[in-house]
Design an enzyme around this catalytic site. Structure first.
Site, short mmCIF file in Angstrom:
data_model
loop_
_atom_site.label_atom_id
_atom_site.label_comp_id
_atom_site.label_asym_id
_atom_site.label_seq_id
_atom_site.Cartn_x
_atom_site.Cartn_y
_atom_site.Cartn_z
N ARG A 286 -5.36 -5.94 5.48
CA ARG A 286 -5.23 -6.74 4.25
C ARG A 286 -3.84 -7.34 4.18
NH1 ARG A 286 -8.77 -3.06 -0.02
NH2 ARG A 286 -10.54 -2.90 1.40
N ARG A 301 -0.12 1.49 0.16
CA ARG A 301 -0.59 0.11 0.27
C ARG A 301 -0.07 -0.50 1.56
NH1 ARG A 301 -2.76 -2.95 -3.67
NH2 ARG A 301 -2.19 -1.34 -5.17
N SER A 376 -13.89 3.48 -3.83
CA SER A 376 -14.49 2.56 -4.78
C SER A 376 -15.94 2.40 -4.38
CB SER A 376 -13.74 1.22 -4.69
OG SER A 376 -14.07 0.41 -5.78
#
Length: 448
Positions: A286, A301, A376
């Site tokens: 990402r 992250r 998630s």
RNA sequence: GGAGAGUUGGCCGAGUGGUUUAAGGCGCACGCCUGGAAAGCGUGUUGAGGCGUAAGUCUCUCGGGGGUUCGAAUCCCCCAUUCUCCGCCA
């Protein structure tokens, strides 16, 4: 993608539901475009019908050796208007497609209303955060203290937001993904899949990352010379079929959801093949554009992280049942690892673009004294299936499947949680019982 | 990377510019026949969409896109992909 029938039949209702997720539906734009489409399409099809009839008549006359010049002259006069209408219809349909692709999914009725993370609703909690009678360290301090996490070297060889792991921590990281895969394949009924880590834009459009979220992805040109960004943006929104002179790209997968879910793209499945349950362990990439300054410390992250991903392709009537089971499968990983967590139902304003309902699992991180997202789990209903044209035979008809996915779990964040939750006063870390078989029986990670 | 050959409906497979409105077969569904079944016979069977209350009707769809033509599965161009051979390679 929403069913265009919803917009045709009850656009105000749809607009209201979308408002709850902070999306403003351009009702006037849709209605104007739809009216134009209707006019132009009707006219175009009428002209096409006339041309087809005339061409057929010409064929028949010629077959009989008769003269066809009269019909030929008649049909020739249609040409220009037909071409113009076809081009215009094409343009309108392109605009409509781009418009539909830009609209997020409708939230399920059970989704709590809210603006942000702060409005998410806790639905359950498991385990008790431990009490430490010494000052807790975060995973960076622990890992560097053990000389097994090395952020500086990662910056040197790649850049910020990368991690280098060594020794027992690298092994622990590997052990985690093995453990998760084994759990899901042997006890939860998932089929293990090895997938490409680079995918084409069609796949990303299928799951909803494109065309709207291209800046979050790593993009790799292949072959051919560069075309301009503007041209490429146009292709992304209208259709990504390649043609002369246009650059093709691969994208690094931001999650295994993309390759796994796209397995059923453009397929018509046998009803008895449902539910389909896939699990894959992959790296995820990402760009984290727009997250400058957030979670800059440590490996929370990253541009690259590993994740074990669960995907289910199910009958539409079973998808909420499936969401509960999938959530349970992800939770089971944390239970086996004895990590305290809670489950929250995301509010309308905090859900992802494609999701109709999402549960996040948040693990306790003692150094942050907070629960942080580690999984998630979402039900997309038919939103992705419609983009992908993923269907199954249902009593002679083809019906869209429902798709779901969830992390089971994010491996890097699980590693962080183990380091922080299992730390000892001397800076060593105890290995959870469930992982010891994967660590050659090692009970504790210590320096040296 | 080079050369060649392919890609047609759920599957196989015919089809080199005009009754192709995609033959034929297999499979599947329904019907007839039968005490029941098989065989046989008949009908249906790609998908997406428009208009219409409906019956219905029209458009698009032969790997994808573009072009030529009154008309394209068929001719031309680009791309993807599969197979065979050569080269390179873990």
């Amino acid at each position: 993608m929403l069913d265009i029938q919803i917009l045709r039949n009850d656009i105000q209702g749809a607009a209201k539901r979308l408002e709850s997720r902070k999306f403003s539906l351009d009702v006037a734009f849709f209605q104007a475009l739809e009216a134009e489409r209707k006019t132009v399409q009707t006219r175009t099809q009428e002209l096409q019908a006339r041309r087809n009839a005339a061409s057929k008549a010409i064929g028949m006359k010629k077959a009989k050796g008769e003269d066809a010049s009269e019909i030929l002259a008649e049909v020739a006069s249609l040409g220009d208007e037909l071409k113009q209408n076809e081009a215009s219809l094409d343009e309108i349909q392109g605009k409509m497609q781009a418009f539909l692709l830009s609209i997020p999914n409708l939230p399920h009725e059970s989704v709590p209303f809210g603006q942000s993370e702060a409005d998410n609703v806790e639905v359950s909690r498991w385990g008790e955060p431990k009490h430490y009678d010494f000052e807790v360290r975060d995973h960076v301090a622990l890992g560097e203290g053990l000389s097994m996490l090395d952020f500086e070297t990662a910056v040197k060889i790649a850049g910020s937001r990368f991690t280098l792991m060594k020794g027992a921590i690298a092994r622990l990281h590997r052990a985690l993904s093995q453990f998760m895969l084994d759990l899901h394949t042997t006890e939860h009924g998932y089929v293990e899949v090895y997938v490409p880590y680079m995918v084409n834009p069609e796949s990303l459009r299928g799951t909803g990352q494109l065309p709207k979220f291209e800046e979050d992805l790593f993009k790799i040109p292949i072959g051919l010379p560069e075309s301009t960004n503007a041209e490429y943006a146009d292709i992304l929104s209208k259709g990504v079929d390649s043609f002369k002179g246009h650059q093709r790209y691969y994208y690094l997968i931001p999650t295994a959801e993309v390759p796994l879910t796209n397995i059923v793209r453009d397929e018509i499945l046998a009803p008895e093949s449902l539910p389909i349950k896939y699990v894959a362990h992959t790296p995820c990439f990402r760009s984290e554009a727009g997250s400058y300054g957030r979670d800059v410390r440590g490996m929370i992250r990253q541009h690259q992280f590993d994740k074990v991903e669960l995907v289910q392709i199910v009958h539409p009537e079973k998808s909420y049942e499936a969401l509960d089971s999938l959530l349970g499968h992800a939770e089971e990983v944390l239970r086996r690892l004895e990590l305290p967590y809670r489950v929250v139902s995301l509010c309308s304003g905090d859900m992802g673009f494609s999701s109709a309902k999402t549960y996040d699992i948040e693990v306790w991180l003692p150094a942050q004294k907070a629960y942080r997202e580690i999984s998630s789990c979402s039900n997309f209903e038919a939103f992705q299936a419609r983009r992908m044209q993923a269907r199954f035979k249902s009593g002679g008809k083809n019906e869209l499947v429902h798709t779901l996915n969830g992390s089971g779990l994010a491996v890097g964040r699980t590693l962080v949680a183990i380091l922080e939750n299992n730390q000892q006063s001397d800076g060593s870390v105890s290995v959870p019982e469930a992982l010891r078989p994967y660590m050659g029986g090692l009970e504790r990670i210590s320096a040296g």
